[in-house]
Each structure stands twice: as C-alpha cells, then as structure tokens.
Motif scaffolding. Structure first.
Motif, mmCIF file in Angstrom:
data_model
loop_
_atom_site.group_PDB
_atom_site.id
_atom_site.type_symbol
_atom_site.label_atom_id
_atom_site.label_comp_id
_atom_site.label_asym_id
_atom_site.label_seq_id
_atom_site.Cartn_x
_atom_site.Cartn_y
_atom_site.Cartn_z
ATOM 1 N N LEU A 1 0.831 -1.210 0.000
ATOM 2 C CA LEU A 1 0.000 0.000 0.000
ATOM 3 C C LEU A 1 0.866 1.261 0.000
ATOM 4 C CD1 LEU A 1 -2.648 -1.203 2.590
ATOM 5 C CD2 LEU A 1 -3.092 -0.751 0.162
ATOM 6 N N TYR A 2 1.891 1.249 0.824
ATOM 7 C CA TYR A 2 2.815 2.392 0.897
ATOM 8 C C TYR A 2 3.471 2.639 -0.457
ATOM 9 C CZ TYR A 2 7.159 4.852 2.206
ATOM 10 O OH TYR A 2 8.211 5.727 2.279
ATOM 11 N N LEU B 1 2.416 1.598 -3.361
ATOM 12 C CA LEU B 1 1.380 2.004 -4.306
ATOM 13 C C LEU B 1 1.230 3.519 -4.289
ATOM 14 C CD1 LEU B 1 -1.110 1.691 -6.141
ATOM 15 C CD2 LEU B 1 -2.439 1.086 -4.095
ATOM 16 N N GLY B 2 1.158 4.099 -3.090
ATOM 17 C CA GLY B 2 1.064 5.552 -2.979
ATOM 18 C C GLY B 2 2.257 6.262 -3.576
ATOM 19 N N ARG B 3 3.448 5.751 -3.325
ATOM 20 C CA ARG B 3 4.658 6.391 -3.850
ATOM 21 C C ARG B 3 4.690 6.340 -5.380
ATOM 22 N NH1 ARG B 3 10.110 6.853 -0.490
ATOM 23 N NH2 ARG B 3 10.277 8.342 -2.184
ATOM 24 N N TYR B 4 4.384 5.188 -5.948
ATOM 25 C CA TYR B 4 4.492 5.052 -7.407
ATOM 26 C C TYR B 4 3.437 5.862 -8.149
ATOM 27 C CZ TYR B 4 8.093 1.450 -7.118
ATOM 28 O OH TYR B 4 9.281 0.772 -6.902
ATOM 29 N N VAL B 5 2.217 5.925 -7.620
ATOM 30 C CA VAL B 5 1.192 6.746 -8.278
ATOM 31 C C VAL B 5 1.582 8.220 -8.209
ATOM 32 C CG1 VAL B 5 -1.210 7.526 -8.187
ATOM 33 C CG2 VAL B 5 -0.679 5.103 -7.915
ATOM 34 N N GLU B 6 2.077 8.655 -7.061
ATOM 35 C CA GLU B 6 2.519 10.043 -6.918
ATOM 36 C C GLU B 6 3.683 10.341 -7.857
ATOM 37 O OE1 GLU B 6 2.371 13.887 -5.548
ATOM 38 O OE2 GLU B 6 1.006 12.277 -4.985
ATOM 39 N N ARG B 7 4.590 9.388 -8.007
ATOM 40 C CA ARG B 7 5.737 9.579 -8.899
ATOM 41 C C ARG B 7 5.287 9.695 -10.348
ATOM 42 N NH1 ARG B 7 10.439 5.415 -7.858
ATOM 43 N NH2 ARG B 7 10.072 6.353 -5.810
ATOM 44 N N ALA B 8 4.354 8.847 -10.769
ATOM 45 C CA ALA B 8 3.844 8.900 -12.141
ATOM 46 C C ALA B 8 3.193 10.249 -12.412
ATOM 47 C CB ALA B 8 2.854 7.766 -12.378
ATOM 48 N N THR C 1 -5.983 3.283 3.692
ATOM 49 C CA THR C 1 -5.878 4.663 3.201
ATOM 50 C C THR C 1 -4.635 5.349 3.736
ATOM 51 O OG1 THR C 1 -8.292 4.798 3.136
ATOM 52 C CG2 THR C 1 -7.080 6.871 3.064
ATOM 53 N N TRP C 2 -4.343 5.141 4.999
ATOM 54 C CA TRP C 2 -3.236 5.869 5.623
ATOM 55 C C TRP C 2 -1.884 5.443 5.075
ATOM 56 C CZ3 TRP C 2 -5.827 4.696 10.937
ATOM 57 C CH2 TRP C 2 -6.961 5.519 11.074
ATOM 58 N N PHE C 3 -1.685 4.167 4.824
ATOM 59 C CA PHE C 3 -0.395 3.746 4.264
ATOM 60 C C PHE C 3 -0.210 4.289 2.843
ATOM 61 C CE2 PHE C 3 -0.092 0.391 7.610
ATOM 62 C CZ PHE C 3 1.185 0.704 8.042
ATOM 63 N N ILE C 4 -1.278 4.314 2.059
ATOM 64 C CA ILE C 4 -1.185 4.897 0.710
ATOM 65 C C ILE C 4 -0.821 6.373 0.809
ATOM 66 C CG2 ILE C 4 -2.491 5.521 -1.363
ATOM 67 C CD1 ILE C 4 -4.115 2.940 -0.942
ATOM 68 N N ARG C 5 -1.517 7.091 1.665
ATOM 69 C CA ARG C 5 -1.275 8.528 1.787
ATOM 70 C C ARG C 5 0.108 8.825 2.369
ATOM 71 N NH1 ARG C 5 -5.694 11.208 5.162
ATOM 72 N NH2 ARG C 5 -4.352 13.004 4.735
ATOM 73 N N LEU C 6 0.602 7.957 3.246
ATOM 74 C CA LEU C 6 1.956 8.149 3.777
ATOM 75 C C LEU C 6 2.977 8.032 2.647
ATOM 76 C CD1 LEU C 6 3.838 8.552 6.201
ATOM 77 C CD2 LEU C 6 3.782 6.070 6.558
ATOM 78 N N GLY C 7 2.825 7.035 1.799
ATOM 79 C CA GLY C 7 3.710 6.905 0.648
ATOM 80 C C GLY C 7 3.648 8.116 -0.249
ATOM 81 N N GLN C 8 2.448 8.627 -0.483
ATOM 82 C CA GLN C 8 2.289 9.813 -1.328
ATOM 83 C C GLN C 8 2.979 11.025 -0.717
ATOM 84 O OE1 GLN C 8 -2.080 9.618 -1.503
ATOM 85 N NE2 GLN C 8 -1.937 9.384 -3.727
#
Length: 311
Positions: A9-10, A12-19, A156-163
């Motif tokens: 999840l973490y 996932l957030g980082r890669y979507v934000e990077r794209a 949700t929180w792990f995704i948003r933390l990665g972002q």
C-alpha cells in the motif's frame, strides 16, 4: 494488517505520486520548450532528466537530448525507474497484491492509467505528448479522489503516507535543480527565460494561481522558494508534505500501537520546518538545505520500513 500488505500500500502511494509528478514535469517542459516565446530547447529537457535523476541512464542510451527522445524516455521507456510507464507498472503490481483492500474506483483508476500505455511506442508530437500526460494526470486524480472516499483506515493511511513522502522528495528535487542548473549559459537572471522557467516550476506543482493569491508582487524567485518550502497552504510544498506525514503516522500509531523511530523523525522534521524562513535558507545555501532535506526524507522512508516491518 500484514507487513507485506502495508508495504504494498505504501509503495502504491509512492508510485502513483511519482507517475503524476513525472507527467506534470513532462507537460511543463513541453510548454517551456515548444510553446514558449523563447524555446528553452536542450537545456529544458536536460533539466527534466536531472530532476528525475535519469540523466545517467539516458546518457547510456547514446541518444541526443531532444524533445522526442527525452519525452519518450520519461514516458514510455520501462528500462529505468524514472518513467511514467515503469511507475504505473509498479503501482499496478502493488495494487494487484492488495486488490481486496482497494475499492473498485481506485483499482479502475490505476488500471486505466496503465492501459494508456498499452502497445504505445511513441509519445508523438508536442500536442500528442501533452494529451498523453493529461490522460495520465486525469487517472491519477481519479485515484486520489477514490482514496479520499475510502474508509479512513490503515489501507488509506499507508497509501497517503507513501504519497506524502514521495511528494516531498519530488518538490525538493525540482526546486534544487532549477536553482542550480536550469538557467542557460549567457541568459540573464530575471530575464525572459528565467521568468519562464520559474513559471514552469509553479506549473509543475499546480501553484500558479496559489502564487498569485499569496504574493502581491510579480514573479520573484525568493517568493517561489518561500511558497514551495514554507507555505503549508500549498499541498505540494515541503511544509505541507512534512505535516501530512506526521498526521498520518499519528493515525497509524493510534490504530496499530506501533510508535517509534519514524514518528520521532517526522515530528522533529516538522518542528524544524515550522521554524524555517526562506530568506535564511537562501542566505545559508538553498542547495545545501535541499540536499539535507532529501537525505532526511530518505532516512524517514527507511525508518518507516523498519517501524512497520516492511519485507
């Protein structure tokens, strides 16, 4: 939650934000180079490679720095981690690993972004490239909206933390590259090209309107630096990303009971940036400050992995 699920999840957030960031960077560079009254040419595309730390990888291809070659490299080349398609591929792989934790809308957005590149071989003309990255941005915005409509829980929180951690890194690198290498040799600081490039920075982080709201003067580099570092009103600023990381770690601590190194680092960083004044940063050396921030952000990323036992 299993640690491998939290890790997926973490990331996932980082890669979507990077794209999303790379798409914005390519869009802004096309506008600076092709649509500007004073095209920036090779310097603009070289700076895009520097921001994404793909200049060495691109050099190995033996290709000349140009709009066609660099745009394709940053959008469609899956051989390196700094392209949109590679980021979306990694995001989709992580999303598939936690498919049951995601809503249909969030999965559809990720899959839709990935399908944009299916069997596509070229970024095309300037207008075609703009259409391509706009399509990516639309899907990543859809993903962002879907995440905010999901249950407010660990998923949700792990995704948003990665972002939040990825966003802080992206903004710091963007500002650092502009301040040191983006102005072409022989061009005057404060001239037409310099103003165009600072406007490009604002466009990349969707901050043109925000700048006009917050600063009554015309475009001034010191104000752009202040906006991107210290103004938490701007979602993509360092201050906002740092604050969001603290808030999310607090939520995770309450739910999981895991409270440790990452929390302490994030709170200490938040305290420091709340006291930061852009004038002092510039006087003390902006490059040194941003390099220190990037290094600290990397250490926080590593601490998150240790604290939540990412595999």
């Amino acid at each position: 939650m299993l640690s491998r699920t939290a890790s997926a999840l973490y990331w996932l957030g980082r890669y979507v934000e990077r794209a999303d960031f790379i798409a914005r960077l390519v869009e802004a560079t096309v506008r600076l180079d092709v649509l500007s009254p004073r095209p920036a040419g090779e310097a603009a595309w070289a700076s895009a490679l520097a921001v994404t730390e793909t200049d060495a990888a691109f050099a190995k291809t033996g290709q000349q720095i140009s709009k066609t070659n660099v745009a394709r490299f940053l959008t469609l080349d899956s051989s390196h981690p700094g392209s949109i398609v590679r980021s979306l591929d990694m995001a989709r792989n992580n999303a598939r690993a936690v498919r049951t934790a995601l809503t249909r809308e969030s999965w559809t957005a990720i899959n839709g972004a990935w399908l944009i590149f299916d069997r596509r071989a070229s970024a095309g003309s300037a207008m075609a490239t703009l259409n391509l990255v706009e399509a990516v941005k639309a899907e990543t915005r859809g993903f962002e909206g879907a995440i905010h409509r999901m249950l407010r829980n660990q998923t949700t929180w792990f995704i948003r933390l990665g972002q939040a951690i990825e966003r802080a890194d992206n903004t710091a690198r963007l500002l650092d590259v502009k301040y040191h290498i983006l102005l072409p040799e022989g061009e005057r600081v404060g001239g037409v090209v310099d103003r165009d490039q600072w406007t490009t920075i604002l466009q990349t982080v969707s901050a043109v309107t925000a700048y006009r709201w917050l600063y009554s003067e015309g475009l001034r580099p010191a104000n752009v630096i202040d906006l991107l570092i210290a103004r938490s009103e701007l979602p993509r600023s360092l201050a906002a990303s740092v604050e969001e990381a603290v808030d999310i770690l607090n939520l995770l601590a309450k739910r999981t009971g895991l409270h440790g190194e990452a929390d302490r680092m994030a709170r200490a960083r938040h305290t420091r940036i709340a006291r930061t004044r852009s004038g002092q940063v510039i006087a003390g050396g902006l490059h040194q400050y941003l390099q220190g921030f990037i290094g600290e952000n990397d250490r926080l990323h590593e601490a998150v992995g240790r604290q939540f036992k990412f595999s």
